[in-house]
Scaffold this motif. Structure first.
Motif, short mmCIF file in Angstrom:
data_model
loop_
_atom_site.label_atom_id
_atom_site.label_comp_id
_atom_site.label_asym_id
_atom_site.label_seq_id
_atom_site.Cartn_x
_atom_site.Cartn_y
_atom_site.Cartn_z
N ARG A 248 0.84 -1.20 0.00
CA ARG A 248 0.00 0.00 0.00
C ARG A 248 0.88 1.26 0.00
NH1 ARG A 248 -5.18 1.06 1.50
NH2 ARG A 248 -5.43 -0.99 2.44
N GLN A 249 1.94 1.25 0.83
CA GLN A 249 2.83 2.41 0.88
C GLN A 249 3.48 2.65 -0.49
OE1 GLN A 249 5.07 0.68 4.21
NE2 GLN A 249 4.80 2.61 5.32
N LEU A 250 3.92 1.58 -1.14
CA LEU A 250 4.53 1.72 -2.46
C LEU A 250 3.52 2.24 -3.48
CD1 LEU A 250 6.63 -1.58 -2.51
CD2 LEU A 250 7.49 0.75 -2.20
N THR A 251 2.30 1.74 -3.39
CA THR A 251 1.25 2.18 -4.31
C THR A 251 0.93 3.66 -4.11
OG1 THR A 251 0.29 -0.04 -4.36
CG2 THR A 251 -1.13 1.77 -5.05
N GLU A 252 0.93 4.12 -2.85
CA GLU A 252 0.66 5.53 -2.56
C GLU A 252 1.76 6.41 -3.16
OE1 GLU A 252 -1.97 7.02 -1.18
OE2 GLU A 252 -2.93 5.04 -1.14
N ILE A 253 3.01 5.97 -3.06
CA ILE A 253 4.11 6.72 -3.67
C ILE A 253 3.87 6.86 -5.18
CG2 ILE A 253 6.56 6.58 -4.32
CD1 ILE A 253 7.09 5.35 -1.56
N CYS A 254 3.47 5.76 -5.81
CA CYS A 254 3.24 5.77 -7.26
C CYS A 254 2.07 6.67 -7.64
CB CYS A 254 3.01 4.35 -7.77
SG CYS A 254 4.42 3.26 -7.44
N LYS A 255 1.00 6.67 -6.82
CA LYS A 255 -0.14 7.54 -7.09
C LYS A 255 0.28 9.01 -7.01
CE LYS A 255 -4.03 4.63 -5.57
NZ LYS A 255 -5.09 4.48 -4.54
N GLU A 256 1.12 9.33 -6.02
CA GLU A 256 1.54 10.72 -5.86
C GLU A 256 2.47 11.14 -6.99
OE1 GLU A 256 2.67 11.76 -1.80
OE2 GLU A 256 1.42 10.10 -1.08
N ILE A 257 3.26 10.20 -7.50
CA ILE A 257 4.09 10.51 -8.66
C ILE A 257 3.22 10.82 -9.88
CG2 ILE A 257 5.61 9.42 -10.38
CD1 ILE A 257 7.11 8.12 -8.03
N THR A 258 2.15 10.03 -10.06
CA THR A 258 1.21 10.29 -11.16
C THR A 258 0.58 11.67 -11.01
OG1 THR A 258 0.74 7.93 -11.42
CG2 THR A 258 -0.89 9.48 -12.29
N LEU A 259 0.21 12.01 -9.78
CA LEU A 259 -0.40 13.33 -9.52
C LEU A 259 0.57 14.45 -9.89
CD1 LEU A 259 -2.78 14.92 -8.30
CD2 LEU A 259 -1.66 14.71 -6.07
N LEU A 260 1.84 14.31 -9.52
CA LEU A 260 2.83 15.34 -9.85
C LEU A 260 3.06 15.41 -11.36
CD1 LEU A 260 5.53 14.84 -7.06
CD2 LEU A 260 3.96 16.76 -7.32
N TYR A 261 3.08 14.24 -12.01
CA TYR A 261 3.29 14.19 -13.46
C TYR A 261 2.17 14.93 -14.19
CZ TYR A 261 3.12 12.17 -18.17
OH TYR A 261 3.03 11.99 -19.53
N ARG A 262 0.97 14.78 -13.71
CA ARG A 262 -0.18 15.40 -14.41
C ARG A 262 -0.36 16.87 -14.05
NH1 ARG A 262 -5.02 10.85 -14.51
NH2 ARG A 262 -3.73 9.08 -15.18
#
Length: 660
Positions: A248-262
């Motif tokens: 879950r922690q790793l997935t949250e990191i990836c979601k936040e990276i997507t948010l920054l990318y967009r």
């Protein structure tokens, strides 16, 4: 300044403030012992039976002392009850002007920065969360505290909450553009300025283990630390003294990276792809385990080739993400924070690929969508002992369930408190008159298939005799569900089952209907306070030994064997006794209560260790005959007459005094 005798005597300050207050010698004795612990910077362990008045017994000397105090409770609900009800009442009685503060964990406070991040990006939020997000935004315009608990229309597990609160990982600290307005910072400042701070065990130990910053400034200032519901501490402390990483922690990191990318890093497509690769590898690791939630030994799981291979792939993917993220450092503060979290994740993953860790248990648990890897110390005694002895301050540990067969040894050994002073205060209730304990005859062995149908039959007899008003407590969800299904098809009483709605909603339904029956597991074994004729019968399905296949328990048992100890006698029995005492404690909550405790386990009669359990329970009248139980319940019904409709709606003063 008033003395403790001025506070607790029949004509004292509490008697003048609380209608119906009755002086209790045990309460006064405990208050004096707490005062001595504070004055002499001693450690004190107190088991105070139900009705002793332990909350006021430690709050009064804390309020009368001059130093700063931290009071830690077991749950957020108890924390709020203590702060909003008990503390104001005793402060009024003592005419105290000591400043108090309530401090919760960071996940309870709105994060303005994260709320702003989701301001214009509804495409990243599932449709069913958008309404919750709108509710939070509207509330954010009016709140002064930022405490998410103020939003009564949001369920406790609302999916929007992680989106608008921070974690230790994603908090930017002083680098945050909203730092000056941060609700968590304000709450901590209030706590720093207060004389008495009310926290909960999770928050206390999160800080003690150096997992959180900021609150750590508070503990060194305290002259006294009080733990209520102290029986919970060993397990909670173990959790924070170890390490854990989840998909879950790793997935949250990836979601936040997507948010920054967009939003702010639209040229960093390679970074977003690397994050997506980590998310996929984490999900693939979860798929290698059973769909059902389970616990297991991590090193055993790593012997499976496919698990070892997938962990290696996940490590590689996190390594690639690390390399690419490093190229973008300095472009955005949120990204810099994400890089730090990626570094920590790499380090933690590496821990779980090492074969041996002395004194630690490596285990995993799965949820429907994620897997969590844990590294937990087998003992926290040495570390906690050093912490207690490192500063001159008073320490008080209290609960209604710390003693096993008249001894504090089990708790002292687990916490490294062998040199602490101890005090055992019996409940003032007349259990021999108020309560009956029954172990029914002719029971199958607990593990036999016939047991559950027998439980349902016994439950039906008890429900009929009491007209409802029963708690049926189970050691497993499977037993609960099977008995619940049988009862729902065979009785007319409302059958309320844990898991069908929130704990608080179930309790409200139960109290609203005098014919209701409530079936629960662990969450209802403690911390539930139902008084008077609303609860006249508690049935427990069997002795609450911990699941023998629990990997952390197995590791502790093996460690005990290596040291030449008897793991069953020194670990399993004491833990089961304390849990049973908690369940039994639901029955009699005030001097006018009456009821029956039925334990459906013939090991209480046949096994050599039975006396350890029986000797740790209150001295109730005992029987093995369900007919006697039915007669006892009939007598309660006769004495109460038609008082079923008179639900226990005590005034704040009455409730607070008796609760203590």
């Amino acid at each position: 300044m008033p003395s403790l005798d001025d506070v607790f005597s029949g004509a004292g300050l509490l008697a003048k403030t609380i209608d119906g207050f009755r002086p209790r010698q045990a309460q006064t004795d405990m208050a004096n012992a707490v005062a001595n612990a504070i004055t002499h910077s001693d450690s004190l362990i107190v088991e105070a039976g139900t009705g002793t008045g332990k909350t006021f017994a430690y709050l009064a000397p804390v309020l009368l002392s001059k130093g700063k105090a931290i009071v830690s409770t077991g749950t957020k609900n108890l924390q709020e009850q203590l702060f909003h009800r008990d503390l104001p009442l005793i402060r009024k009685a003592l005419a105290s002007n000591r400043k108090t503060a309530l401090l919760k964990g960071r996940a309870n406070y709105l994060c303005l920065h994260r709320l702003a991040q989701h301001g214009g990006n509804s495409t990243l939020v599932e449709a069913d969360v958008l309404n919750e997000l709108s509710t939070v935004r509207a509330w954010a315009n009016t709140t002064k505290s930022g405490d998410i608990g103020e939003i009564k229309t949001l369920p406790e597990d609302a999916r929007v909450i992680p989106l608008v609160t921070s974690t230790v990982d994603n908090c930017l600290g002083r680098e945050c553009p909203d730092y000056e307005d941060c609700y968590l910072v304000k709450a901590r400042k209030n706590a720093m300025d207060a004389d008495i701070v009310v926290v909960n065990h999770h928050l206390f130990f999160a800080d003690m283990a150096l997992r959180d910053t900021g609150f750590g400034e508070l503990i060194p200032e305290a002259d006294c630390i009080v733990f209520d519901e102290a029986h919970q501490i060993p397990e909670i402390a173990s959790e924070y003294f170890g390490e854990a990483i989840s998909t879950r922690q790793l997935t949250e990191i990836c979601k936040e990276i997507t948010l920054l990318y967009r939003t702010v890093l639209k040229d960093a497509e390679q970074l977003e792809r690397a994050g997506e690769k980590v998310r996929m590898q984490a999900a693939d690791l979860r798929l290698l385990f059973s769909d059902k939630s389970q616990r297991g030994h991590w090193l055993e799981a790593m012997k499976r080739d496919e698990v070892a291979t997938q962990v290696s792939r996940l490590e590689d993917a996190v390594g690639v993400l690390y390399d690419i993220c490093k190229l973008h450092l300095g472009r955005d503060k949120d990204l810099d924070n994400l890089f730090d979290r990626i570094v920590q994740s790499r380090e933690k993953l590496a821990l779980f690929t090492t074969k041996e860790h002395d004194g630690m248990s490596l285990w995993y648990e799965t949820t429907p969508r994620h897997i969590v890897l844990h590294m937990t110390p087998l003992s926290i005694a040495a570390k906690f002992r050093r912490f207690v002895e490192s500063d001159d301050r008073g320490w008080v540990f209290t609960s209604a369930t710390l003693v096993v067969d008249g001894e504090f040894t089990h708790f002292q050994r687990r916490m490294g408190l062998e040199n602490a002073k101890t005090m055992l205060l019996d409940s003032p209730f007349d259990y021999a008159k108020q309560a009956m304990l029954c172990v029914p005859r002719y029971l199958p062995e607990p593990h036999q298939p016939a047991m559950r149908s027998q439980l349902a039959d016994i439950a039906k007899r008890l429900i009929k005799a009491s007209g409802g008003r029963c708690f049926l407590l189970f050691t497993s969800h499977a037993a609960l569900q099977e008995v619940a299904a049988t009862l729902q098809s065979q009785i007319d009483n409302p059958v309320l089952v844990q898991g069908s709605t929130s704990k608080q909603a179930l309790l409200r339904q139960y109290l609203a209907d005098p014919a209701a029956v409530l079936l629960g597991t662990g969450a209802f074994w403690e911390g539930v306070d139902v008084r008077g004729n609303d609860l006249v019968c508690v049935m427990i399905d069997k002795l609450p030994f911990a699941a023998p296949d629990d990997p952390l328990l197995q590791a502790r048992l093996e460690e005990c064997r290596k040291k030449g100890g008897n793991p069953f006698g020194t670990i399993q029995i004491p833990q089961a006794v304390i849990t049973l005492k908690q369940g039994a404690g639901r029955l009699i909550r005030d001097p006018s209560d009456a009821g029956v405790l039925v334990i459906c386990d013939n090991r209480l009669v046949t096994k050599p260790y039975a006396q350890t359990f029986l000797g740790s329970l209150p001295a109730m009248k005992r029987t093995r005959d369900l007919a006697e139980v039915e007669s006892f319940l009939a007598a309660i019904e006769h004495q109460s007459g038609s008082s079923q409709s008179d639900k226990s709606k005590e005034t704040t003063k009455e409730s607070a005094e008796e609760q203590q």
